[in-house]
Scaffold this motif. Structure first.
Motif, PDB file in Angstrom:
ATOM      1  N   LEU A 118      32.525  32.743 -10.656  1.00 29.01           N
ATOM      2  CA  LEU A 118      31.409  32.369 -11.511  1.00 29.01           C
ATOM      3  C   LEU A 118      31.897  31.886 -12.866  1.00 29.01           C
ATOM      4  O   LEU A 118      32.839  32.430 -13.424  1.00 29.01           O
ATOM      5  N   GLU A 119      31.195  30.866 -13.380  1.00 32.94           N
ATOM      6  CA  GLU A 119      31.505  30.326 -14.692  1.00 32.94           C
ATOM      7  C   GLU A 119      30.209  30.127 -15.460  1.00 32.94           C
ATOM      8  O   GLU A 119      29.152  29.889 -14.857  1.00 32.94           O
ATOM      9  N   ILE A 120      30.274  30.189 -16.781  1.00 32.78           N
ATOM     10  CA  ILE A 120      29.108  29.910 -17.603  1.00 32.78           C
ATOM     11  C   ILE A 120      28.663  28.483 -17.320  1.00 32.78           C
ATOM     12  O   ILE A 120      29.482  27.571 -17.241  1.00 32.78           O
ATOM     13  N   GLY A 121      27.367  28.285 -17.142  1.00 28.15           N
ATOM     14  CA  GLY A 121      26.809  26.981 -16.835  1.00 28.15           C
ATOM     15  C   GLY A 121      26.611  26.739 -15.352  1.00 28.15           C
ATOM     16  O   GLY A 121      25.985  25.765 -14.968  1.00 28.15           O
ATOM     17  N   ASP A 122      27.152  27.624 -14.493  1.00 26.60           N
ATOM     18  CA  ASP A 122      26.948  27.474 -13.049  1.00 26.60           C
ATOM     19  C   ASP A 122      25.484  27.683 -12.700  1.00 26.60           C
ATOM     20  O   ASP A 122      24.783  28.476 -13.330  1.00 26.60           O
ATOM     21  N   TYR A 123      25.044  26.958 -11.672  1.00 28.89           N
ATOM     22  CA  TYR A 123      23.723  27.162 -11.100  1.00 28.89           C
ATOM     23  C   TYR A 123      23.866  28.125  -9.935  1.00 28.89           C
ATOM     24  O   TYR A 123      24.780  27.975  -9.117  1.00 28.89           O
ATOM     25  N   VAL A 124      23.006  29.121  -9.858  1.00 31.09           N
ATOM     26  CA  VAL A 124      23.072  30.143  -8.813  1.00 31.09           C
ATOM     27  C   VAL A 124      21.668  30.439  -8.310  1.00 31.09           C
ATOM     28  O   VAL A 124      20.678  29.967  -8.875  1.00 31.09           O
ATOM     29  N   ASN A 144       7.708  44.709  -1.437  1.00 26.23           N
ATOM     30  CA  ASN A 144       8.059  44.288  -0.084  1.00 26.23           C
ATOM     31  C   ASN A 144       8.370  42.787  -0.002  1.00 26.23           C
ATOM     32  O   ASN A 144       8.783  42.306   1.043  1.00 26.23           O
ATOM     33  N   SER A 145       8.166  42.070  -1.109  1.00 23.28           N
ATOM     34  CA  SER A 145       8.416  40.629  -1.125  1.00 23.28           C
ATOM     35  C   SER A 145       9.843  40.339  -1.553  1.00 23.28           C
ATOM     36  O   SER A 145      10.440  41.076  -2.325  1.00 23.28           O
ATOM     37  N   LYS A 146      10.364  39.251  -1.031  1.00 26.13           N
ATOM     38  CA  LYS A 146      11.683  38.789  -1.444  1.00 26.13           C
ATOM     39  C   LYS A 146      11.477  37.460  -2.157  1.00 26.13           C
ATOM     40  O   LYS A 146      11.013  36.503  -1.563  1.00 26.13           O
ATOM     41  N   PHE A 147      11.776  37.419  -3.435  1.00 23.97           N
ATOM     42  CA  PHE A 147      11.568  36.231  -4.242  1.00 23.97           C
ATOM     43  C   PHE A 147      12.932  35.764  -4.742  1.00 23.97           C
ATOM     44  O   PHE A 147      13.610  36.464  -5.480  1.00 23.97           O
ATOM     45  N   ILE A 148      13.349  34.587  -4.293  1.00 28.84           N
ATOM     46  CA  ILE A 148      14.639  34.036  -4.695  1.00 28.84           C
ATOM     47  C   ILE A 148      14.373  32.737  -5.430  1.00 28.84           C
ATOM     48  O   ILE A 148      13.596  31.904  -4.983  1.00 28.84           O
ATOM     49  N   THR A 149      15.024  32.575  -6.584  1.00 27.37           N
ATOM     50  CA  THR A 149      14.839  31.370  -7.379  1.00 27.37           C
ATOM     51  C   THR A 149      16.172  30.898  -7.939  1.00 27.37           C
ATOM     52  O   THR A 149      17.168  31.614  -7.896  1.00 27.37           O
ATOM     53  N   SER A 150      16.171  29.692  -8.479  1.00 30.05           N
ATOM     54  CA  SER A 150      17.375  29.119  -9.074  1.00 30.05           C
ATOM     55  C   SER A 150      17.502  29.561 -10.522  1.00 30.05           C
ATOM     56  O   SER A 150      16.510  29.800 -11.204  1.00 30.05           O
ATOM     57  N   ALA A 151      18.745  29.645 -10.978  1.00 31.97           N
ATOM     58  CA  ALA A 151      19.009  30.048 -12.350  1.00 31.97           C
ATOM     59  C   ALA A 151      20.322  29.425 -12.802  1.00 31.97           C
ATOM     60  O   ALA A 151      21.126  28.987 -11.987  1.00 31.97           O
ATOM     61  N   LYS A 152      20.511  29.408 -14.120  1.00 38.63           N
ATOM     62  CA  LYS A 152      21.754  28.904 -14.706  1.00 38.63           C
ATOM     63  C   LYS A 152      22.409  30.050 -15.466  1.00 38.63           C
ATOM     64  O   LYS A 152      21.743  30.754 -16.228  1.00 38.63           O
TER      65      LYS A 152
END
Length: 171
Positions: A108-114, A131-139
């Motif tokens: 992992l590096e600063i600025g990576d999208y995950v 009970n929900s699984k919520f996955i989203t993009s982040a930087k």
């Protein structure tokens, strides 16, 4: 063979339209793509490297990082191909990198999208059913020992999460 995640992206980086391409210290965040089955693809030039991120809750996370010093002085043709097993990057028709899904927590590096799995109490005014699984993009904004500081995007104004454990990354 399942073709669920097969796609290709091609484009030119023209120096006259992207003068930052020839600057050895520049950072360019190209507009993200959303391709087949909702896969998010991010291209970025960071100094002498091109980084590409593929994010999808089912396909997983793929990151390509390649040194581009021999490409940044001229127009460059970029081609990215993906299937269920492998992602390949070509620059000016030369295969420069290929990756498969893998554990990236040590890369992992600063600025990576995950991708990050969110839970209830991650935000003050947003409730997520347990009970929900919520996955989203982040930087990634900051990397601490076992924690990350993230900027979540795509669900409203800039939202930051401080001290989220690395194990919450969805890979």
């Amino acid at each position: 063979m399942n073709n669920k995640y097969n796609f290709s992206i091609t484009f030119w980086i023209k120096v006259e339209r992207n003068p930052g391409w020839i600057d050895k210290d520049s950072e360019i965040n190209f507009p993200p793509f959303t391709v087949k089955n909702g896969i998010k693809v991010f291209f970025k030039k960071q100094g002498m490297y091109m980084k590409i991120y593929l994010l999808h809750p089912e396909m997983g996370y793929r990151k390509l990082k390649v040194k581009i010093d021999k490409y940044i002085t001229n127009d460059t043709f970029v081609a990215l191909t993906n299937n269920d097993e492998v992602t390949k990057l070509y620059l000016n028709a030369e295969l420069v990198k290929e990756v498969t899904k893998g554990d990236i927590k040590n890369d992992l590096e600063i600025g990576d999208y995950v991708m990050v799995a969110l839970k209830n109490n991650d935000f003050k005014n947003i409730n997520i059913d347990e009970n929900s699984k919520f996955i989203t993009s982040a930087k990634i904004k900051k990397i601490l020992d076992d924690y990350l500081e993230l900027e979540i995007f795509g669900i409203g104004p800039k939202i930051y999460i401080k001290e989220l454990k690395k194990e919450r990354l969805a890979i």
